[in-house]
Design an enzyme around this catalytic site. Structure first.
Site, short mmCIF file in Angstrom:
data_model
loop_
_atom_site.label_atom_id
_atom_site.label_comp_id
_atom_site.label_asym_id
_atom_site.label_seq_id
_atom_site.Cartn_x
_atom_site.Cartn_y
_atom_site.Cartn_z
N ARG A 1 6.36 -6.21 -10.11
CA ARG A 1 7.52 -6.70 -10.70
C ARG A 1 7.38 -8.13 -10.91
NH1 ARG A 1 8.62 -2.50 -12.56
NH2 ARG A 1 10.20 -1.20 -12.22
N ASP B 1 1.12 -7.74 -15.71
CA ASP B 1 1.81 -6.77 -16.61
C ASP B 1 3.30 -6.92 -16.54
OD1 ASP B 1 2.06 -4.27 -18.28
OD2 ASP B 1 2.70 -3.10 -16.34
N ARG C 1 5.12 -4.18 5.23
CA ARG C 1 5.83 -4.49 6.48
C ARG C 1 5.37 -3.85 7.63
NH1 ARG C 1 11.67 -3.70 3.56
NH2 ARG C 1 10.25 -1.85 2.79
N GLU D 1 11.53 -10.86 -18.40
CA GLU D 1 10.86 -9.96 -19.54
C GLU D 1 11.64 -9.85 -20.71
OE1 GLU D 1 9.44 -6.42 -17.94
OE2 GLU D 1 8.02 -7.35 -16.62
N LEU E 1 0.87 -1.18 0.05
CA LEU E 1 -0.08 -0.15 0.11
C LEU E 1 0.83 1.36 0.19
CD1 LEU E 1 -3.23 0.34 0.25
CD2 LEU E 1 -2.74 1.45 2.73
N GLY E 2 1.66 1.45 -1.23
CA GLY E 2 2.56 2.57 -1.29
C GLY E 2 1.59 3.67 -2.00
N ARG E 3 2.65 4.53 -2.85
CA ARG E 3 1.65 5.58 -3.75
C ARG E 3 0.71 4.78 -4.38
NH1 ARG E 3 7.45 7.42 -3.46
NH2 ARG E 3 7.80 5.47 -4.89
N ILE E 4 1.22 3.77 -5.19
CA ILE E 4 0.06 3.29 -6.39
C ILE E 4 -0.88 2.49 -5.77
CG2 ILE E 4 0.05 1.86 -8.47
CD1 ILE E 4 3.24 2.62 -9.16
N HIS F 1 4.03 -5.18 -19.91
CA HIS F 1 4.77 -4.13 -19.22
C HIS F 1 4.29 -2.59 -19.68
CE1 HIS F 1 8.22 -2.96 -16.14
NE2 HIS F 1 7.29 -2.13 -16.15
#
Ligand code: NAP
Ligand code: 8YV
Length: 316
Positions: free
Chosen positions: A236, A260, A179, A265, A156-159, A283
């Protein structure tokens, strides 16, 4: 001050290349037939390095640029950048956080809806002529309801927070695993990723990549998600154990996936190609005209600020 000299590690958007060329002396490493020989002869000439999240900077390239003062990276992921080496040299790394939150969160929802409702498979069904074919042909199977379902977010960061806000429009209950619990958010922190997977119907993976999160989603987490659960990865490929994911999908131990990003990749496991419950993107979660323009602007703004004031705007 003399016009700073930049090394451009990879091709960038035409708008960004034009803007950099207007303010700096720019040399493209991709123009060199023998990049190692070029760096050995000219590495000392560069003040700045322009790279991207996907391309990164390793210790060998840093060592080849003894007078480097700043790095500006196109993208937010830092997993390909040797931050230990840049910090040891005191080289600030600019990157492009926040400006891509909306589009990556939109892509997470696009993948969630596409996987659950069989959008790509349904499109293939129509194009093949199966819909208009003989009535005896198998009808397109029913999908799974997204609205009102339980959404688990890994990271649950910025994105991640942007994904969580969008979920309100789909009447979804949201819980997340990080965490550390994030203060002042309306969503419940789940200290155990396995418990989060057990609880949710859709698990969106948007934690940072890198060694610390490698294979955080393993066979146990996938089994906790279970045969009715879907996984979406816009973070990722390394965050999920891809071999375990493939086997969970092939054996139908999870319901489906929207991906994605991949571990190697642009290689994609061959087993996934035949699965209608898997939707794949190359991606491109941040890949809109508007967001790529904003990312390019931040790459250039970071450099301009550094060479004007001695500090980048967004420092990693
Ligand atoms: P961010 O704000 O730094 O958020 C990263 C989140 O990951 C944090 O909530 C962090 O929480 C969590 N995290 C880190 N290590 C963890 C661990 N070991 N266990 C559980 N959670 C962990 O970054 P962002 O801007 O949201 O971007 C997130 C990632 O998305 C980027 O790093 C990038 O790799 C990826 N991304 C992909 C695309 C694409 O095109 N597909 C585009 C943009 C970004 P704690 O520190 O509390 O654990
Ligand atoms: C980039 C990304 O488009 O920002 C990131 O971390 O993964 C994408 O937004 C891509 O990696 C460009 O290098």
């Amino acid at each position: 001050m003399n016009t700073p000299t930049l090394l451009q590690k990879l091709r960038l958007t035409p708008a960004l290349e034009a803007r950099l060329a207007a303010s700096y002396r720019v040399h493209r490493l991709t123009d060199e037939a023998d990049p190692a020989a070029f760096l050995a002869a000219h590495g000392g000439e560069f003040d700045g390095l322009v790279t991207a999240a996907s391309s990164g900077v390793d210790a060998a390239l840093l060592a080849a640029l003894p007078n480097l003062k700043v790095i500006s990276s196109f993208g937010v992921g830092l997993d390909q950048i040797d931050l230990e080496a840049t910090r040891a040299r005191g080289i600030p790394v600019g990157y492009t956080p926040d400006v891509l939150n909306d589009c990556v969160a939109d892509a997470a929802f696009a993948l969630m809806l596409a996987a659950a409702r069989g959008v790509a498979a349904a499109d293939r069904y129509v194009r093949r002529g199966d819909w208009s074919g003989p009535p005896s042909a198998a009808r397109f199977p029913l999908g799974r309801k997204v609205s009102g379902a339980r959404l688990g977010i890994l990271g649950l960061g910025r994105i991640g927070r942007t994904v969580a806000r969008r979920a309100a429009g789909f009447d979804m209950e949201v819980r997340y695993h990080n965490r550390r619990a994030v203060p002042d958010v309306p969503w419940a922190h789940e200290p155990s990723l396995i418990e989060l997977a057990r609880w949710c119907d859709f698990l969106v993976v948007i934690a940072a990549g890198g060694a610390e999160t490698r294979h955080l989603v393993d066979a146990q987490v996938l089994d906790a998600l279970g045969p009715q659960g879907f996984i979406v990865n816009v973070a990722r490929g390394s965050v999920i154990d891809e071999a375990a994911l493939v086997s969970a999908l092939v054996d139908k131990r999870i319901a489906g996936a929207g991906l994605d990003v991949f571990e190697h990749e642009p290689q994609v496991p061959a087993e996934l190609m035949a699965l209608d419950n898997v939707v794949m993107l190359p991606h491109v979660a941040s890949g809109t005209v508007e967001t790529r323009q904003a990312m390019g602007d931040r790459v250039a703004d970071n450099l301009d600020a550094f060479f004007r004031d001695g500090r980048v705007i967004s420092q990693a």
